[in-house]
Write an enzyme that holds these catalytic residues in place. Sequence first.
Site, PDB file in Angstrom:
ATOM      1  N   TYR A   1       0.993  -1.099  -0.062  1.00  0.00           N
ATOM      2  CA  TYR A   1      -0.091   0.045  -0.198  1.00  0.00           C
ATOM      3  C   TYR A   1       0.871   1.261   0.019  1.00  0.00           C
ATOM      4  CZ  TYR A   1      -3.506   3.333   1.786  1.00  0.00           C
ATOM      5  OH  TYR A   1      -4.302   4.409   1.953  1.00  0.00           O
TER       6      TYR A   1
ATOM      7  N   ASP B   1       9.623   2.635  -0.409  1.00  0.00           N
ATOM      8  CA  ASP B   1       8.550   3.446   0.276  1.00  0.00           C
ATOM      9  C   ASP B   1       8.760   3.013   1.621  1.00  0.00           C
ATOM     10  OD1 ASP B   1       6.524   4.298   1.655  1.00  0.00           O
ATOM     11  OD2 ASP B   1       4.884   3.129   0.277  1.00  0.00           O
TER      12      ASP B   1
ATOM     13  N   LYS C   1       5.237   8.976   8.639  1.00  0.00           N
ATOM     14  CA  LYS C   1       5.164   8.372   9.996  1.00  0.00           C
ATOM     15  C   LYS C   1       6.162   8.863  11.075  1.00  0.00           C
ATOM     16  CE  LYS C   1       2.549   4.548   8.500  1.00  0.00           C
ATOM     17  NZ  LYS C   1       1.098   4.711   8.638  1.00  0.00           N
TER      18      LYS C   1
HETATM   19  N1  HOZ Z   1      -1.855   1.198   6.730  1.00  0.00           N
HETATM   20  C1  HOZ Z   1      -2.388   2.512   7.049  1.00  0.00           C
HETATM   21  C2  HOZ Z   1      -1.257   3.477   6.770  1.00  0.00           C
HETATM   22  N2  HOZ Z   1      -0.089   2.876   6.406  1.00  0.00           N
HETATM   23  C3  HOZ Z   1      -3.307   2.757   8.032  1.00  0.00           C
HETATM   24  C4  HOZ Z   1      -3.736   3.911   8.253  1.00  0.00           C
HETATM   25  C5  HOZ Z   1      -4.883   4.129   7.889  1.00  0.00           C
HETATM   26  O1  HOZ Z   1      -5.257   3.669   6.919  1.00  0.00           O
HETATM   27  O2  HOZ Z   1      -5.804   4.861   8.552  1.00  0.00           O
END
Ligand code: HOZ
Length: 433
Positions: free
Chosen positions: A146, A241, A269
């Site tokens: 993702y 990424d 993050k």
């Molecule tokens: N996996 C998503 C962020 N890397 C989680 C956060 C979200 O979708 O709210």
Amino acid sequence: MSRKVEKSRELQKRAEQMMPGGVSSPVRAFGAVGGDPPFIVLGQGSHLLDADDNEYIDYLGSWGPLILGHAFGEVVEAITAAARSGTSFGASTPSEADLAEIVLLAFPHLQKVRFVNSGTEATMSAVRLARAYTKRKYIVKFEGCYHGHVDALLVKAGSGLATLGIPGSAGVPEEFTQFTVTLPFNDTDAVERVFAKFKHQIACVIVEPVVGNMGCVPGLGDYLAALRLITQREKAVLIFDEVMTGFRVAFGGAQELYGIRPDLTTLGKILGGGLPVGAYGGPSELMDLVAPLGPMYQAGTLSGNPLAMAAGLATLSHLRDHRAEIYPRLEKLSAQLVDGVAAAARDAGVTLCSNRVGSMFTWFFTPGPVNDWNSASKSDTDAFGRFFRAMLDHGVYLPPSQYESAFLSTAHTKEDIKKTIAAAKQAFQSAHA
Ligand code: HOZ
């Protein structure tokens, strides 16, 4: 044992009247795991408190940013001090170069970096830059990876899409994804085949070097090295990424851990220390194509926001100064936790496959091994849901999805680990009752 939910339930009902699903991001609605999502009123160290006064040991860490735990003193002070001087100027501040300096120290292949507001912006911009540099159209990504909610990257993506069991998003015309090729992760031959098929047409390969968004799934053997060799040979841009892995699996991310230099890196993050910051960076040869120096346009009113820069700088400075102790301790405690829960599952006759790299980890409810989306998707998500709800009832907050990584922070203690393993033992027993 069960938790009180009355206040959170009321707050959820109120929120649902005004916001889709009552949430600002889909996975927060607990659709895949069931139960009442707790409304959080306080985060302190490794603990959360909800509106009903339930306390939890937190392994979500705000989906990754909070490697130093909640309300870390130096971060709170830095944000407060910055706010006193003004919250946003839409003009340059010294803090941007301060943060850039420490990012370049951690990621030596970066000569220049551009700050944005989220990981999604970072990946969207990095792909645009790769296309601008190579003057090619195709992009290659991997199933279960993702890279934010960018139109062209929302194909067989993990994270919330996998959690909700949907392959892509409505509202993305197929023309927008016609140049996106999606391949199985950890399959080098598939990459070779696609480069042979689309000769001189592939702009970039984008990959989470440790996938966190189908649960935690590391690259096997020399897979990442092979991606580097193939992209170099084919003159395509390799984008790591590292939104999730940057400053997490090592101070210099997965590229430090595995000793591989991508062309472009995306960050987010931990970079923002709990405030919204993303970044993309690489050598000047690429980054000088970004406006105002070059023709690749990308901009942002709140990019480089002084509060966000201050939070990022306080977090990264702490990690830089204490990295010799922090990362080995995270490794040790995470191993104790993950192995302890795995042992509890074995004792209870529960099928579990544990994946972990440093302080990111997932317990998959499948015999495994889990190396790609095909194997991750064999997990028994109902069993995960039961485990998740039982853990919550026993005061442990995990990501509300089988397809997300959990995280440990420096604030977690041996006592937290012991309590979590004890909670897992009870959760596995109740699952069998
Ligand atoms: N996996 C998503 C962020 N890397 C989680 C956060 C979200 O979708 O709210």
